[in-house]
Write a protein that holds these residues in place. Structure first.
Motif, PDB file in Angstrom:
ATOM      1  N   LEU A 155       1.227  -1.514   0.551  1.00 18.21           N
ATOM      2  CA  LEU A 155      -0.070   0.007   0.217  1.00 18.21           C
ATOM      3  C   LEU A 155       0.485   1.380  -0.323  1.00 18.21           C
ATOM      4  N   LEU A 156       1.918   1.122   0.482  1.00 14.67           N
ATOM      5  CA  LEU A 156       2.978   2.056   1.116  1.00 14.67           C
ATOM      6  C   LEU A 156       3.575   2.436  -0.928  1.00 14.67           C
ATOM      7  N   ASN A 157       4.153   1.329  -1.496  1.00 11.27           N
ATOM      8  CA  ASN A 157       4.376   2.080  -2.956  1.00 11.27           C
ATOM      9  C   ASN A 157       3.145   2.196  -3.716  1.00 11.27           C
ATOM     10  N   ARG A 158       1.963   1.457  -3.355  1.00 10.54           N
ATOM     11  CA  ARG A 158       0.986   2.239  -4.499  1.00 10.54           C
ATOM     12  C   ARG A 158       0.390   3.419  -4.081  1.00 10.54           C
ATOM     13  N   GLU A 159       0.851   3.989  -3.106  1.00 13.74           N
ATOM     14  CA  GLU A 159       0.730   5.376  -2.800  1.00 13.74           C
ATOM     15  C   GLU A 159       1.281   5.639  -3.181  1.00 13.74           C
ATOM     16  N   VAL A 184      -2.711   2.156 -16.411  1.00 17.56           N
ATOM     17  CA  VAL A 184      -2.643   3.561 -16.184  1.00 17.56           C
ATOM     18  C   VAL A 184      -1.036   3.928 -16.234  1.00 17.56           C
ATOM     19  N   THR A 185      -0.716   4.367 -17.068  1.00 15.60           N
ATOM     20  CA  THR A 185       0.752   5.285 -17.126  1.00 15.60           C
ATOM     21  C   THR A 185       1.054   6.726 -17.322  1.00 15.60           C
ATOM     22  N   GLU A 186       1.889   6.429 -17.562  1.00 17.24           N
ATOM     23  CA  GLU A 186       2.443   8.315 -17.184  1.00 17.24           C
ATOM     24  C   GLU A 186       2.971   8.253 -19.294  1.00 17.24           C
ATOM     25  N   ARG A 187       2.703   7.445 -20.126  1.00 18.64           N
ATOM     26  CA  ARG A 187       4.293   7.333 -20.947  1.00 18.64           C
ATOM     27  C   ARG A 187       3.235   6.769 -22.264  1.00 18.64           C
ATOM     28  N   ALA A 188       2.974   7.430 -23.338  1.00 19.90           N
ATOM     29  CA  ALA A 188       2.023   7.243 -24.506  1.00 19.90           C
ATOM     30  C   ALA A 188       2.622   5.792 -25.204  1.00 19.90           C
ATOM     31  N   TYR A 189       4.012   5.722 -24.885  1.00 17.58           N
ATOM     32  CA  TYR A 189       4.578   4.109 -25.539  1.00 17.58           C
ATOM     33  C   TYR A 189       4.293   3.156 -24.577  1.00 17.58           C
ATOM     34  N   HIS A 190       4.470   3.077 -23.232  1.00 18.25           N
ATOM     35  CA  HIS A 190       3.543   1.934 -22.045  1.00 18.25           C
ATOM     36  C   HIS A 190       1.821   1.494 -22.753  1.00 18.25           C
ATOM     37  N   ALA A 191       0.997   2.439 -23.262  1.00 21.20           N
ATOM     38  CA  ALA A 191      -0.084   2.144 -23.332  1.00 21.20           C
ATOM     39  C   ALA A 191      -0.594   2.266 -25.237  1.00 21.20           C
ATOM     40  N   ILE A 200      -3.005  -1.650 -13.681  1.00 18.53           N
ATOM     41  CA  ILE A 200      -2.070  -1.745 -13.303  1.00 18.53           C
ATOM     42  C   ILE A 200      -1.640  -0.378 -13.287  1.00 18.53           C
ATOM     43  N   TYR A 201      -0.683   0.067 -11.913  1.00 13.52           N
ATOM     44  CA  TYR A 201      -0.340   1.269 -11.412  1.00 13.52           C
ATOM     45  C   TYR A 201       1.243   1.457 -12.256  1.00 13.52           C
ATOM     46  N   ASN A 202       1.378   2.474 -13.370  1.00 12.48           N
ATOM     47  CA  ASN A 202       2.894   2.278 -13.342  1.00 12.48           C
ATOM     48  C   ASN A 202       3.085   3.246 -13.776  1.00 12.48           C
ATOM     49  N   ALA A 203       3.821   3.922 -12.472  1.00 11.84           N
ATOM     50  CA  ALA A 203       5.053   4.922 -12.475  1.00 11.84           C
ATOM     51  C   ALA A 203       6.140   4.478 -12.374  1.00 11.84           C
ATOM     52  N   GLY A 204       6.622   3.983 -13.117  1.00 11.29           N
ATOM     53  CA  GLY A 204       7.382   3.638 -13.861  1.00 11.29           C
ATOM     54  C   GLY A 204       8.852   4.794 -13.697  1.00 11.29           C
ATOM     55  N   ALA A 205       8.759   5.681 -14.270  1.00  7.80           N
ATOM     56  CA  ALA A 205       9.988   6.926 -13.775  1.00  7.80           C
ATOM     57  C   ALA A 205      10.331   7.422 -12.739  1.00  7.80           C
ATOM     58  N   PHE A 206       8.833   7.406 -11.604  1.00  7.73           N
ATOM     59  CA  PHE A 206       9.461   7.513 -10.007  1.00  7.73           C
ATOM     60  C   PHE A 206      10.206   6.216  -9.339  1.00  7.73           C
ATOM     61  N   SER A 212      -5.975  -7.763  -3.665  1.00 11.53           N
ATOM     62  CA  SER A 212      -7.012  -6.564  -4.729  1.00 11.53           C
ATOM     63  C   SER A 212      -6.874  -6.492  -5.648  1.00 11.53           C
ATOM     64  N   ARG A 213      -5.879  -7.634  -6.778  1.00 10.08           N
ATOM     65  CA  ARG A 213      -6.011  -7.183  -8.171  1.00 10.08           C
ATOM     66  C   ARG A 213      -5.266  -6.469  -8.330  1.00 10.08           C
ATOM     67  N   GLU A 214      -4.363  -6.136  -7.782  1.00  6.83           N
ATOM     68  CA  GLU A 214      -3.666  -4.483  -8.234  1.00  6.83           C
ATOM     69  C   GLU A 214      -1.962  -4.583  -9.230  1.00  6.83           C
ATOM     70  N   MET A 215      -1.603  -4.169  -9.382  1.00  8.66           N
ATOM     71  CA  MET A 215      -0.064  -4.120  -9.472  1.00  8.66           C
ATOM     72  C   MET A 215       0.341  -2.645  -9.561  1.00  8.66           C
ATOM     73  N   VAL A 216       1.666  -2.613  -8.853  1.00  6.50           N
ATOM     74  CA  VAL A 216       2.607  -1.053  -8.466  1.00  6.50           C
ATOM     75  C   VAL A 216       3.375  -1.396  -9.652  1.00  6.50           C
TER      76      VAL A 216
END
Length: 250
Positions: A132-136, A168-175, A200-206, A227-231
């Motif tokens: 949850l801390l990483n998801r936050e 969910v992602t920051e980058r168009a390339y990931h989408a 999927i919460y993709n915040a790979g740049a952070f 919870s069927r989630e990925m960070v």
């Protein structure tokens, strides 16, 4: 005697012209390049629970629009002569098996091949609080951006076994990568998509906080099967999302 010279036609990239043509044809199919936040939030209880409140969402854009966004916002991105998009995944050019974490909890722990000194398994455990801390961290980063990309698709061809995957992602390339990886819904299916089965919460740049519990570096790829989630933190390698989907459907 002076002669009038004919100006030379500047060289134009045929692949780029093809993308512009495709974009023009698809323009009428899209009511808006950026959809309202409420249209996504109202259909996803998990977003509300996680605190995900993006400023703008680009949902299920066609490839031509994703190319345009990648070229505009992602430095070092090009269209090669085959028409493919070439970009950079940063320092990570492959998967990071030692940085993968799976939440260990009673309802799923017996179904997982856990990593140990000699097992060879990449499924290193973490507790739910650390997840949850990483998801936050990921959600806070995504909320701070001018826009994010959301791709809704399906995994598994058999309708009875099919699951709805939201990326969910920051980058168009990931989408774009997940547009190619997942089964794309029709317009009608997208309107009735509703609550996803896996997010999927993709915040790979952070980066991840390497001093947090269970972390071994600034990269962390975490899955909570309950919870069927990925960070994703600290890696922009797109293949991590694909592997996450494979894990979720097993």
């Amino acid at each position: 005697m002076a002669t009038k010279s004919t100006p030379k036609t500047p060289h134009q990239d045929t692949a780029l012209l093809g993308m512009k043509s495709a974009a023009a044809k698809q323009k009428e199919q899209i009511s808006s390049t950026g959809v309202s936040v409420s249209s996504i939030m109202d259909a996803c209880k998990a977003f509300k629970e996680s605190g995900f409140k993006p400023k703008m969402v680009y949902r299920n854009l066609p490839p031509s629009h994703l190319y345009e966004k990648a070229l505009r916002y992602e430095p070092g991105t090009h269209i090669v002569n085959s028409g493919a998009l070439a970009t950079s995944s940063g320092a990570k050019t492959g998967r990071c098996p030692r940085d993968k974490r799976v939440v260990r909890e009673p309802s799923t722990e017996r179904d997982i091949w856990w990593a140990s000194t000699s097992s060879g398994s990449p499924n290193y455990e973490m507790d739910e609080r650390s997840f949850l801390l990483n998801r936050e961290t990921a959600v806070s980063y995504l909320n701070s951006l001018h826009h994010v990309f959301v791709f809704d698709g399906y995994a598994n061809w058999d309708p009875e076994a099919r699951i709805k995957v939201r990326v969910v992602t920051e980058r168009a390339y990931h989408a774009l990568f997940m547009h190619n990886m997942l089964i794309r819904p029709t317009g009608e299916e997208l309107e009735e998509y509703g609550e996803p089965d896996f997010i999927i919460y993709n915040a790979g740049a952070f980066p991840a906080n390497r001093f947090s519990n269970y972390m071994t570096s600034t990269t962390s790829v975490d899955i909570n099967l309950k919870s069927r989630e990925m960070v994703i933190l600290g890696t922009q390698y797109a293949g991590e999302m694909k592997k996450g989907v494979f894990r979720s459907v097993k």
